[in-house]
Design a protein around this motif. Sequence first.
Motif, PDB file in Angstrom:
ATOM      1  N   PHE A  92       0.832  -1.201   0.000  1.00  0.00           N
ATOM      2  CA  PHE A  92       0.000   0.000   0.000  1.00  0.00           C
ATOM      3  C   PHE A  92       0.869   1.254   0.000  1.00  0.00           C
ATOM      4  O   PHE A  92       0.612   2.208  -0.754  1.00  0.00           O
ATOM      5  N   ARG A  93       1.899   1.262   0.834  1.00  0.00           N
ATOM      6  CA  ARG A  93       2.770   2.436   0.921  1.00  0.00           C
ATOM      7  C   ARG A  93       3.607   2.625  -0.337  1.00  0.00           C
ATOM      8  O   ARG A  93       3.918   3.756  -0.727  1.00  0.00           O
ATOM      9  N   LYS A  94       3.952   1.514  -0.983  1.00  0.00           N
ATOM     10  CA  LYS A  94       4.750   1.606  -2.213  1.00  0.00           C
ATOM     11  C   LYS A  94       3.894   2.001  -3.413  1.00  0.00           C
ATOM     12  O   LYS A  94       4.272   2.875  -4.204  1.00  0.00           O
ATOM     13  N   LEU A  95       2.725   1.382  -3.554  1.00  0.00           N
ATOM     14  CA  LEU A  95       1.881   1.602  -4.726  1.00  0.00           C
ATOM     15  C   LEU A  95       1.003   2.835  -4.602  1.00  0.00           C
ATOM     16  O   LEU A  95       0.729   3.497  -5.598  1.00  0.00           O
ATOM     17  N   ARG A  96       0.562   3.137  -3.389  1.00  0.00           N
ATOM     18  CA  ARG A  96      -0.424   4.190  -3.161  1.00  0.00           C
ATOM     19  C   ARG A  96      -1.593   4.021  -4.123  1.00  0.00           C
ATOM     20  O   ARG A  96      -1.873   4.860  -4.974  1.00  0.00           O
ATOM     21  N   PRO A  97      -2.317   2.907  -3.980  1.00  0.00           N
ATOM     22  CA  PRO A  97      -3.385   2.567  -4.929  1.00  0.00           C
ATOM     23  C   PRO A  97      -4.577   3.525  -4.848  1.00  0.00           C
ATOM     24  O   PRO A  97      -4.825   4.156  -3.821  1.00  0.00           O
ATOM     25  N   ASP A  98      -5.288   3.604  -5.953  1.00  0.00           N
ATOM     26  CA  ASP A  98      -6.525   4.383  -5.972  1.00  0.00           C
ATOM     27  C   ASP A  98      -7.621   3.611  -5.240  1.00  0.00           C
ATOM     28  O   ASP A  98      -8.477   4.209  -4.585  1.00  0.00           O
ATOM     29  N   VAL A  99      -7.590   2.293  -5.388  1.00  0.00           N
ATOM     30  CA  VAL A  99      -8.556   1.428  -4.708  1.00  0.00           C
ATOM     31  C   VAL A  99      -7.842   0.183  -4.206  1.00  0.00           C
ATOM     32  O   VAL A  99      -7.039  -0.418  -4.925  1.00  0.00           O
ATOM     33  N   THR A 100      -8.143  -0.206  -2.968  1.00  0.00           N
ATOM     34  CA  THR A 100      -7.609  -1.448  -2.404  1.00  0.00           C
ATOM     35  C   THR A 100      -8.759  -2.430  -2.199  1.00  0.00           C
ATOM     36  O   THR A 100      -9.782  -2.085  -1.614  1.00  0.00           O
ATOM     37  N   ILE A 101      -8.581  -3.640  -2.720  1.00  0.00           N
ATOM     38  CA  ILE A 101      -9.570  -4.701  -2.550  1.00  0.00           C
ATOM     39  C   ILE A 101      -9.030  -5.624  -1.469  1.00  0.00           C
ATOM     40  O   ILE A 101      -7.976  -6.244  -1.639  1.00  0.00           O
ATOM     41  N   LEU A 102      -9.736  -5.718  -0.363  1.00  0.00           N
ATOM     42  CA  LEU A 102      -9.194  -6.348   0.845  1.00  0.00           C
ATOM     43  C   LEU A 102     -10.086  -7.462   1.377  1.00  0.00           C
ATOM     44  O   LEU A 102     -11.279  -7.263   1.604  1.00  0.00           O
ATOM     45  N   ASP A 103      -9.492  -8.628   1.593  1.00  0.00           N
ATOM     46  CA  ASP A 103     -10.214  -9.743   2.202  1.00  0.00           C
ATOM     47  C   ASP A 103     -10.170  -9.604   3.725  1.00  0.00           C
ATOM     48  O   ASP A 103      -9.263  -8.971   4.272  1.00  0.00           O
ATOM     49  N   ILE A 104     -11.139 -10.204   4.413  1.00  0.00           N
ATOM     50  CA  ILE A 104     -11.153 -10.161   5.876  1.00  0.00           C
ATOM     51  C   ILE A 104     -10.217 -11.207   6.469  1.00  0.00           C
ATOM     52  O   ILE A 104      -9.492 -10.945   7.423  1.00  0.00           O
ATOM     53  N   ASN A 105     -10.212 -12.417   5.897  1.00  0.00           N
ATOM     54  CA  ASN A 105      -9.331 -13.480   6.388  1.00  0.00           C
ATOM     55  C   ASN A 105      -8.021 -13.450   5.616  1.00  0.00           C
ATOM     56  O   ASN A 105      -8.000 -13.697   4.413  1.00  0.00           O
ATOM     57  N   LEU A 106      -6.945 -13.157   6.309  1.00  0.00           N
ATOM     58  CA  LEU A 106      -5.638 -13.076   5.668  1.00  0.00           C
ATOM     59  C   LEU A 106      -4.645 -14.032   6.311  1.00  0.00           C
ATOM     60  O   LEU A 106      -4.856 -14.519   7.418  1.00  0.00           O
ATOM     61  N   LYS A 107      -3.579 -14.277   5.602  1.00  0.00           N
ATOM     62  CA  LYS A 107      -2.498 -15.102   6.120  1.00  0.00           C
ATOM     63  C   LYS A 107      -1.844 -14.375   7.295  1.00  0.00           C
ATOM     64  O   LYS A 107      -1.384 -13.245   7.167  1.00  0.00           O
ATOM     65  N   ALA A 153      -5.447   4.513   8.910  1.00  0.00           N
ATOM     66  CA  ALA A 153      -4.600   5.341   9.772  1.00  0.00           C
ATOM     67  C   ALA A 153      -3.437   5.911   8.977  1.00  0.00           C
ATOM     68  O   ALA A 153      -3.025   7.058   9.181  1.00  0.00           O
ATOM     69  N   ASP A 154      -2.908   5.108   8.048  1.00  0.00           N
ATOM     70  CA  ASP A 154      -1.792   5.545   7.204  1.00  0.00           C
ATOM     71  C   ASP A 154      -2.249   6.578   6.185  1.00  0.00           C
ATOM     72  O   ASP A 154      -1.512   7.513   5.859  1.00  0.00           O
ATOM     73  N   ASP A 155      -3.475   6.397   5.670  1.00  0.00           N
ATOM     74  CA  ASP A 155      -4.024   7.317   4.678  1.00  0.00           C
ATOM     75  C   ASP A 155      -5.534   7.428   4.891  1.00  0.00           C
ATOM     76  O   ASP A 155      -6.300   6.598   4.410  1.00  0.00           O
ATOM     77  N   PRO A 156      -5.971   8.461   5.618  1.00  0.00           N
ATOM     78  CA  PRO A 156      -7.405   8.623   5.902  1.00  0.00           C
ATOM     79  C   PRO A 156      -8.278   8.700   4.637  1.00  0.00           C
ATOM     80  O   PRO A 156      -9.480   8.457   4.710  1.00  0.00           O
ATOM     81  N   GLY A 157      -7.671   9.006   3.526  1.00  0.00           N
ATOM     82  CA  GLY A 157      -8.423   9.106   2.277  1.00  0.00           C
ATOM     83  C   GLY A 157      -8.428   7.817   1.473  1.00  0.00           C
ATOM     84  O   GLY A 157      -8.911   7.795   0.326  1.00  0.00           O
ATOM     85  N   GLU A 179     -15.263   7.180  -6.947  1.00  0.00           N
ATOM     86  CA  GLU A 179     -16.037   8.414  -6.810  1.00  0.00           C
ATOM     87  C   GLU A 179     -16.197   8.828  -5.353  1.00  0.00           C
ATOM     88  O   GLU A 179     -16.843   9.838  -5.052  1.00  0.00           O
ATOM     89  N   GLY A 180     -15.618   8.016  -4.466  1.00  0.00           N
ATOM     90  CA  GLY A 180     -15.743   8.301  -3.040  1.00  0.00           C
ATOM     91  C   GLY A 180     -17.107   7.969  -2.479  1.00  0.00           C
ATOM     92  O   GLY A 180     -17.515   8.481  -1.436  1.00  0.00           O
ATOM     93  N   LYS A 181     -17.821   7.045  -3.150  1.00  0.00           N
ATOM     94  CA  LYS A 181     -19.169   6.678  -2.737  1.00  0.00           C
ATOM     95  C   LYS A 181     -19.196   5.242  -2.203  1.00  0.00           C
ATOM     96  O   LYS A 181     -18.469   4.383  -2.686  1.00  0.00           O
ATOM     97  N   PRO A 182     -20.054   4.958  -1.229  1.00  0.00           N
ATOM     98  CA  PRO A 182     -20.144   3.607  -0.663  1.00  0.00           C
ATOM     99  C   PRO A 182     -20.940   2.663  -1.553  1.00  0.00           C
ATOM    100  O   PRO A 182     -21.774   3.093  -2.357  1.00  0.00           O
ATOM    101  N   HIS A 183     -20.662   1.375  -1.403  1.00  0.00           N
ATOM    102  CA  HIS A 183     -21.450   0.361  -2.104  1.00  0.00           C
ATOM    103  C   HIS A 183     -21.381  -0.947  -1.334  1.00  0.00           C
ATOM    104  O   HIS A 183     -20.301  -1.402  -0.946  1.00  0.00           O
TER     105      HIS A 183
END
Length: 213
Positions: free
Chosen positions: A41-56, A69-73, A118-122
Amino acid sequence: MKILIVDDHTVVRDGVRRLVEGLPVTQIGEAESPSEALAAFRKLRPDVTILDINLKNGSGLDVLRRLVADDPGARIVVFSMYSDVVYAASARREGALGYVSKSAPSDELLVAIEKAMEGKPHVDAETAALMEAQENTASGAKDLSRRELQILHMLGEGRSLNDIALGLGVAYKTIANTSTRMKEKLGMERTADLVRFAIETKGGRMLGREGES
């Protein structure tokens, strides 16, 4: 558009990658653990992150908190195997813009990504319906009497109807009948649904009323 895919299953990451390649994507990053996710995340600074709940080696919700916390936006879409209101509500509360169950049609994830841009929830249709149903249930809970809320509180503690009857010094039939009225008020059919609701609302305390007699 840059996208980061965080999931501990290679086959899922590959599937999501193929799906998002149909979007105007310039760069796609991947991670499978909390530490990898934060570094990517810190290297790429993605526009959108797709995140699973269960991780390794960790929880996606913990990662979500750290990313926000790292990027409030940060624009984050949780992509989970759980079509569950508890997880969805937790994800939204921690800062996720979107929540999509892995059982939902693939178009739902694409919509969530586009909305996030667009900064909108779904929230996917199935999970949204469950959330609406719970809201309706919570509304019905306002009609519960103090004794009913007391019983709800005891159910939330894991006590059976028989234990509750003994604890309150009344006949089992009295508690059973009260349980039936509670289910009618809440639009439920099974005692198991009532117990689950009791646990999720911490025995009615999240409804803003205490279960006093």
